[in-house]
Scaffold this active site. Structure first.
Site, PDB file in Angstrom:
ATOM      1  N   CYS A 136     -10.515  -7.806   3.210  1.00  0.00           N
ATOM      2  CA  CYS A 136     -10.624  -8.765   4.050  1.00  0.00           C
ATOM      3  C   CYS A 136     -12.225  -8.990   4.296  1.00  0.00           C
ATOM      4  O   CYS A 136     -13.005  -9.192   3.376  1.00  0.00           O
ATOM      5  CB  CYS A 136      -9.913  -9.255   5.281  1.00  0.00           C
ATOM      6  SG  CYS A 136      -9.809 -11.095   5.759  1.00  0.00           S
ATOM      7  N   HIS A 138      -4.013  -8.003   3.732  1.00  0.00           N
ATOM      8  CA  HIS A 138      -3.984  -6.906   4.793  1.00  0.00           C
ATOM      9  C   HIS A 138      -3.191  -6.047   4.415  1.00  0.00           C
ATOM     10  O   HIS A 138      -2.019  -6.176   5.040  1.00  0.00           O
ATOM     11  CB  HIS A 138      -3.914  -7.180   6.184  1.00  0.00           C
ATOM     12  CG  HIS A 138      -5.188  -8.088   6.704  1.00  0.00           C
ATOM     13  ND1 HIS A 138      -6.290  -7.568   7.100  1.00  0.00           N
ATOM     14  CD2 HIS A 138      -5.433  -9.714   6.574  1.00  0.00           C
ATOM     15  CE1 HIS A 138      -7.078  -8.463   7.775  1.00  0.00           C
ATOM     16  NE2 HIS A 138      -6.776  -9.590   7.135  1.00  0.00           N
ATOM     17  N   GLU A 157      -2.736  -3.242   5.771  1.00  0.00           N
ATOM     18  CA  GLU A 157      -2.207  -2.627   7.014  1.00  0.00           C
ATOM     19  C   GLU A 157      -1.331  -3.329   7.815  1.00  0.00           C
ATOM     20  O   GLU A 157      -0.444  -2.488   8.747  1.00  0.00           O
ATOM     21  CB  GLU A 157      -3.584  -2.080   7.913  1.00  0.00           C
ATOM     22  CG  GLU A 157      -4.127  -3.304   8.640  1.00  0.00           C
ATOM     23  CD  GLU A 157      -4.911  -4.269   7.798  1.00  0.00           C
ATOM     24  OE1 GLU A 157      -5.217  -4.321   6.561  1.00  0.00           O
ATOM     25  OE2 GLU A 157      -5.993  -5.134   8.318  1.00  0.00           O
TER      26      GLU A 157
END
Lengths: 747, 235
Positions: free
Chosen positions: B88, B203, B205
Site C-alpha cells: 500500500c 494488504h 497482512e
C-alpha cells in the site's frame, strides 16, 4: 449577553447575572480578563453540564457497584477491566454544531477529540464508531453535502490515524435538516498498569504541554456549541477547529510510548476549553496547584494575548503530568517523534492556578471554582401535541405488501450503508473479526488473548419523539440486541444525549424522560453507565425546528472464545427460521408510517425489560451450545426486512408460513411492519431443533417457528391477508443501489 | 538459520504492527519494528515497508518517505538481492523512490475504497510469489485512495514480465467491474527487473489469518512464505 471586564479590556460572556455575582463574591474581587474568559468557557453547558447534572444523578455510581469498572462518569472515558490485566476504554461524544456549518473539519475534529479522550486514559485507540443524523437525502442538496463531507471528514481522519471505523448508524429525518448530528465514539485497549487518570495528584511532578502549537482557532468553540443555530451561525465558522490527523498519529505513538515508561502520572487532552479546562481539571481533581508563564506556550502566531492562549481550542495537544525522575526520558520520546513540547512548570500544593504573563498576574484562583459550576434546575413539560400524534391512525393500505416492502428496503433509513463504510478503513489493526455489513455490531479480537469485544451505537429518534421514556429503553435494548446478535454479552454503556434547548421546558422534558428510561433499563439489565456526553441547543432557529430527541446508546460487548461469535447471513437451506419475541400493535414512529404515508405518529413500541433480559440470557446460553447458525435482531421496517437482510449475502431464500403465529387481534400490516423491540430472527441447525425447543421453553419466551431456508432466490410468505413473494435479487439491488444513486447520481 | 526481517516505521505508518504481528506470531520468524531513522540494513535478511500515511501523505502519497534514510538502506538491500516488499503506502514509497516502475494515482472513484478483492498471480517467480501458482486467485482486501496504477509504457512491463498481480473477479475474469480503482490493465502489484522487490496495493497482512478473512482462507500468508522461501534459497 452581559459584558464584563475593566477599563482596559471588556469581554462578552454567556454567563447569567447570578453566576457573575457568585464569581465576584467568591473571589472577593473582579476577575482579570483572562479569568472572565475561563469562567465563560468553563461555565458553558458543554463544560459544566449545569442543566443536565441533576438528571444524570439517576445513573448509579458505576465504580462502586461494578467491580470491573476502573473509571466511570466524570473521567475522559469509561474504563473496564476485561481480565488478565487487559482493560478497555471507550467513550462517545457529539460534534454537532461544528459539523452543521463546516461538515468536513467539524466531523474530522470530532474524531480527533474522541481519540484524545481515549488516549489520555493511557489506552491505545483501536476502533471508531459514528452515529449520524441528517435531513432527508433525496432531492436535498444540503443534506447530501453534509453527508458527503461528514463521511469524508471521518474517513480522512480515521484512516490516516490508522484506527478502523468498525460501525455506526445513520438516520435521515427532516428535523435534522440544518442541525445534523455527528456523534463520534472511540475504543481503546491497554494493560491495567497503563491506565492513567486525568489528575495531577503529586506536587513536584512536571506539567508538560505536548503537540501542536496554540493558535487563534477554535476560541470559544464550546460557547458556540452551547447555543442554538441561527442565521449568524455561518459567521461562527472560525470557532470550528482544523484537524491534523498526521500530527495526531505522532501524538498517539509518542503518548503510548511515554505511558509505557511508567513515568506519566496524569494525562489530559486539550479539547473544549483548551488550556483553561486542562489545567484547572488536572489540578482541581488532584487537589494541587500550578504556576506557569503563558510565554512558555509555543504559539502559531505572534502577539497572542494570555486570553487567547488560555481559551484557544487548537487541536492535537496533550498535557502530561510527569514524575520528576522521568522528565528527561519523556522529553526524549517527544523528540523522537518530532512533536513540539513545553515544560510549563511544577505541580505544587498551593491549590491555586496561577498564570503569569511575564511580570503580570493574569490568573490566580482556586481551580475547583472553574470545574464546579452550580447546577441549574430546569423546568420540564410534556408537549401538548403528543396526544394527538400518538392517536394518529394508520391510513388505509392501498399498495400490495410486496410493493410496500420493496419501497421500504430501498428507503433511506433501511437501505445498505455500504456507500458510507467503504470509505472507512474498517480493517486496519488486524482485529476486525466481524466487519461492517456482516453483523449487527463490530467485533474485534484482542490480539494475544482469546478475548473478543464488540460495540454498537444508536437509537431510534422517531420512537423517542413519541415516547422518550420507552424510546430510550428501546434504544438500550436494541443496541444490546445488536451485541447479543454476534454472540457477545453487553458489559458497559456510554451515552451521548442530543437534545434541544434546555431552557425550553418541552425540550428539557424529553431529556429528562430519556435519562430516566436509560437509567431504569441499565439498572434492570445490570449494565454500568461508565460515561456520557450531553449536547443541548440542537435547534435551528431559522426553520424553527428542534431535532427529534436522540439519546445515542453505545454498548461494549465481551466474550471469551472465537467459537461463540456468530454472524447475520443465512447459512444453509433446510434450516428452520424462528422469530423470538412478541409482535405488538406498535406502528408509531415506524418506517412503514414514514415511508409509505409520510406520518410520524401512532402507538410507539413499549419495552418489556424482563422479557429482553431472559431473551439475552437464552441466546447466550443457546449460542454456547452451537444450535443457532445465524441471527439478526428485528429493527426498522419489521421482521420481513430482517429476513431479507439475512438472505442477501448468500442469496438464500425462505419459505414462510405465518398462519397462527401471531396475536389474533393484529392486522397483517401490524404483523409485518410493527417495530416492537427485543425481537430476533434465528436460523437453527435442522439437526438440533428438539434441543433448541426444550431449551427455549425453559426460558419461557415467546417464539414461533415461522419457516425454513430454501435455495430459491425468493421469500415466499403465506398465512397473512394475502400470499406474496419477494424476489431476493430485486430487493438486494434496491437495498444496495439507493445511497450510490442519491450520492453519485442526480437525485 | 534464523531469519530476521525489518518492518520500517515511518511517521504516519499504521500497518506496521499488523505486518510485524503476522511475521512474528503467524509465520513465526523474527520481525523488528524499526523507526525509520534508526534502520541499518546490515542485520536484516529482508525488509517490509508497511501501509499507512507516511508523513500524512502530504504533497503526494509516499513521496516524503521516499527521501528517508531508511529508503537508502532498503536500496542497498535491493541491490544485493535481498527481498523488499512495499504494501500500500510502502508500494507508493517504492515507486516514488523509483525502485519500482510506474506511479499510483488517485482512485477513479475519487474515494477511499476499503473492500475485499481478488488477485490473479501473473508472475510466480518473484521473492513474494514463488509459493503461488501462475493464474492462482488470491482473496485479499484493499484500503486506499491513491492506488490507481499508472505506467506510460505498459509494453515494457509485459516484455520484462514485471506485473505480479492483477485485479480479477472471484472466478478469475479480468474485467472492469473487478478493478476497484481504475488501475491500468487491472495491475495491482509489480516487481523490479531482478524480482526481489515487489510492491502491491492490497494488504496481505490482513488476509493471512482465517479469522479475519470473509472467504475463510489465509491466502495472504503466501506472500510472506514466499519471502521466507526466497531467503532460504539464497543461502
Amino acid at each position: 449577553m452581559p459584558i464584563v471586564g475593566n477599563e482596559r479590556d471588556t469581554v462578552e460572556v454567556a454567563l447569567t447575572e447570578r453566576e457573575i455575582e457568585r464569581i465576584k463574591s467568591i473571589l472577593g474581587r473582579d476577575p482579570y480578563i483572562t479569568e472572565w474568559g475561563m469562567f465563560d468557557v468553563m461555565g458553558s453547558e458543554h463544560c459544566s453540564y449545569k442543566s443536565s447534572r441533576p438528571k444524570l444523578k439517576l445513573f448509579e455510581p458505576a465504580e462502586e457497584n461494578y467491580d470491573y469498572v476502573l473509571a466511570g462518569p466524570g473521567q475522559d472515558a469509561g474504563v473496564v477491566d476485561i481480565g488478565d490485566d487487559y482493560c478497555i476504554a471507550f467513550r462517545i461524544e457529539s460534534h454537532n454544531h461544528p459539523s452543521a456549518i463546516e461538515p468536513y473539519h467539524g466531523a474530522a475534529t470530532g474524531i480527533g477529540g474522541i481519540i484524545r479522550d481515549i488516549l489520555c486514559m493511557g489506552m491505545f485507540p483501536i476502533a471508531l464508531l459514528d452515529p449520524l443524523r441528517f435531513g432527508r437525502l433525496k432531492n436535498n442538496s444540503h443534506s447530501q453535502w453534509l453527508l458527503k463531507y461528514v463521511v469524508k471528514g471521518i474517513a480522512d481522519y480515521g484512516n490516516c490515524t490508522g484506527i478502523p471505523t468498525i460501525g455506526g448508524e445513520v438516520e435521515f429525518d427532516h428535523s435534522f435538516e440544518n442541525n445534523c448530528l455527528v456523534n463520534v465514539a472511540c475504543i481503546g485497549v491497554g494493560k491495567v498498569e497503563d491506565f492513567t487518570p486525568s489528575r495531577a495528584s503529586k506536587p513536584g511532578d512536571y506539567a508538560v504541554l505536548m503537540g501542536n502549537s496554540t493558535g487563534r482557532d477554535g476560541i470559544h468553540g464550546v460557547t458556540f456549541a452551547s447555543r442554538t443555530l441561527t442565521e449568524q451561525s455561518e459567521s461562527d465558522r472560525p470557532a470550528v477547529q482544523i484537524g491534523d490527523p498526521f500530527s495526531k498519529k505522532l501524538i498517539i505513538e509518542a503518548t503510548i510510548e511515554a505511558v509505557k515508561t511508567g513515568y506519566v502520572r496524569g494525562l489530559k487532552d486539550l479539547g473544549g476549553g483548551g488550556l483553561s479546562c486542562a489545567s484547572s481539571e488536572l489540578t482541581g481533581d488532584g487537589g494541587t496547584g500550578i504556576e506557569f508563564d503563558v510565554n512558555k506556550i509555543f504559539t502559531r502566531e505572534p502577539n497572542m494575548t494570555p486570553f487567547e492562549i488560555m481559551l484557544s481550542e487548537s487541536q492535537e495537544r496533550m498535557m502530561f503530568i510527569v514524575k520528576a525522575e522521568g522528565l528527561e526520558t519523556i522529553l526524549e520520546i517527544f523528540k523522537k517523534y518530532e512533536t513540539p513540547y513545553a515544560v510549563l512548570g511544577k505541580i505544587n500544593d498551593s491549590k491555586l492556578l496561577r498564570i503569569t504573563d511575564a511580570d503580570n498576574m493574569v490568573v490566580e484562583l482556586d481551580p475547583t471554582l472553574l470545574s464546579d459550576f452550580p447546577a441549574i434546575i430546569r423546568e420540564e413539560k410534556r408537549p401538548d401535541f403528543l396526544d394527538d400524534l400518538i392517536n394518529q391512525k394508520t391510513p388505509e393500505r392501498s399498495l400490495k405488501f410486496d410493493e410496500i416492502i420493496y419501497r421500504l428496503i430501498a428507503s433511506e433509513n433501511i437501505c445498505s450503508k455500504e456507500w458510507i463504510y467503504r470509505q472507512y478503513d474498517h480493517e486496519v489493526g488486524v482485529r476486525s473479526v466481524v466487519k461492517c455489513g456482516d453483523g449487527d455490531s463490530g467485533v474485534l479480537r484482542i490480539i494475544g488473548t482469546n478475548k473478543y469485544i464488540s460495540a454498537s451505537a444508536g437509537c431510534n429518534s422517531k420512537h423517542c419523539f413519541l415516547d422518550p421514556y420507552e424510546g430510550a429503553k428501546g434504544a438500550v435494548v436494541e443496541i444490546g440486541c445488536n451485541i447479543i446478535s454476534n454472540g457477545l454479552k453487553p458489559i458497559a454503556m456510554v451515552n451521548c444525549c442530543n437534545f434541544g434547548n434546555p431552557e425550553k421546558p418541552t425540550s428539557f422534558w424529553y431529556f429528562s424522560e430519556c435519562v430516566k428510561g436509560m437509567a431504569d433499563s441499565i439498572k434492570f439489565l445490570n449494565i454500568p453507565c461508565v460515561g456520557g456526553n450531553v449536547s443541548f441547543y440542537n435547534e435551528d432557529e431559522v426553520l424553527q425546528k428542534v431535532i427529534k430527541p436522540t439519546p445515542i446508546i453505545m454498548l461494549l460487548g465481551y466474550i471469551e472464545g472465537q467459537e461463540n461469535i456468530i454472524t447475520l447471513p443465512f447459512k444453509k437451506s433446510g434450516n428452520p427460521i424462528f422469530l423470538i419475541g412478541e409482535t405488538k400493535n406498535e406502528l408509531g414512529g415506524s418506517e412503514y408510517h414514514s415511508v409509505i404515508y409520510n406520518i410520524e405518529g401512532g402507538t410507539p413500541p413499549k419495552v418489556n425489560l424482563d422479557f429482553a433480559k431472559r431473551t439475552w440470557d437464552f441466546l447466550l446460553d443457546v449460542n454456547k451450545k452451537g444450535y443457532i447458525k445465524s441471527i439478526h435482531d428485528v429493527n426498522k421496517g419489521g421482521f420481513l426486512i430482517t429476513i431479507l437482510e439475512m438472505s442477501f449475502p448468500n442469496e438464500l431464500g425462505a419459505d414462510l408460513n405465518l398462519y397462527d403465529c401471531f396475536d389474533k387481534d393484529l392486522t397483517s400490516e401490524q404483523i409485518v411492519f410493527s417495530e416492537s423491540v427485543g425481537r430476533f430472527i434465528i436460523e437453527v441447525d435442522a439437526d438440533k431443533i428438539k434441543e433448541f425447543i426444550v431449551l427455549i421453553k425453559k426460558y419461557k419466551l415467546y417464539f414461533k417457528e415461522i419457516g425454513v431456508i430454501t435455495e430459491e432466490k425468493q421469500i415466499m410468505i403465506k398465512g397473512l391477508e394475502e400470499n406474496f413473494n419477494l424476489d431476493i435479487m430485486k430487493a438486494k439491488n434496491l437495498f444496495n443501489s439507493t445511497l450510490p444513486r442519491i450520492m453519485e447520481g442526480d437525485m | 538459520m534464523s531469519i530476521r526481517i525489518a518492518v520500517i516505521q515511518f511517521p504516519g505508518s499504521n500497518c506496521d504492527r499488523d505486518a510485524t504481528h503476522i511475521l512474528n506470531n503467524v509465520i513465526g520468524i523474527q520481525a523488528d519494528l524499526i523507526w525509520h531513522t534508526n534502520f541499518k540494513e546490515r542485520k536484516y535478511d529482508g525488509c517490509i515497508l508497511p501501509g499507512g500515511f507516511s508523513f500524512g501523505d502530504y504533497l503526494r502519497g509516499g513521496i516524503i518517505a521516499a527521501h528517508s534514510p531508511a529508503v537508502k538502506e532498503a536500496e542497498i538491500m535491493i541491490k544485493d538481492g535481498r527481498p523488499v516488499l512495499g504494501i500500500c503506502n510502502g508500494f507508493q514509497i517504492l515507486t516514488e523512490a523509483e525502485f519500482l516502475p510506474g506511479a499510483l494515482l488517485r482512485n477513479d472513484t475519487l474515494k477511499f475504497e476499503c473492500r475485499w478483492v481478488h488477485l490473479r498471480v501473473e508472475n510466480n517467480e518473484t521473492a513474494f510469489s514463488n509459493q503461488m501458482k501462475k493464474n492462482e486467485i488470491i482473496d485479499i482486501p484493499i484500503a486506499h485512495s491513491e492506488g490507481r496504477y499508472f505506467h506510460d509504457n505498459l509494453k515494457e512491463l509485459y516484455d520484462n514480465d514485471q506485473i505480479v498481480f492483477k485485479y480479477v473477479s472471484k472466478k478469475g475474469l479480468l474485467n472492469e467491474e473487478s478493478n476497484p480503482n481504475g488501475s491500468f490493465d487491472n495491475i495491482a502489484g509489480v516487481c523490479n527487473l531482478e524480482r526481489n522487490c515487489v510492491g502491491l496495493m492490497p494488504h496481505p497482512e490482513r488476509a493471512s489469518e482465517e479469522i479475519l478473512n470473509p472467504f475463510k482462507n489465509a491466502h495472504g500468508i503466501k506472500l510472506f512464505k514466499s519471502m521466507v522461501n526466497f531467503i532460504k534459497s539464497r543461502i
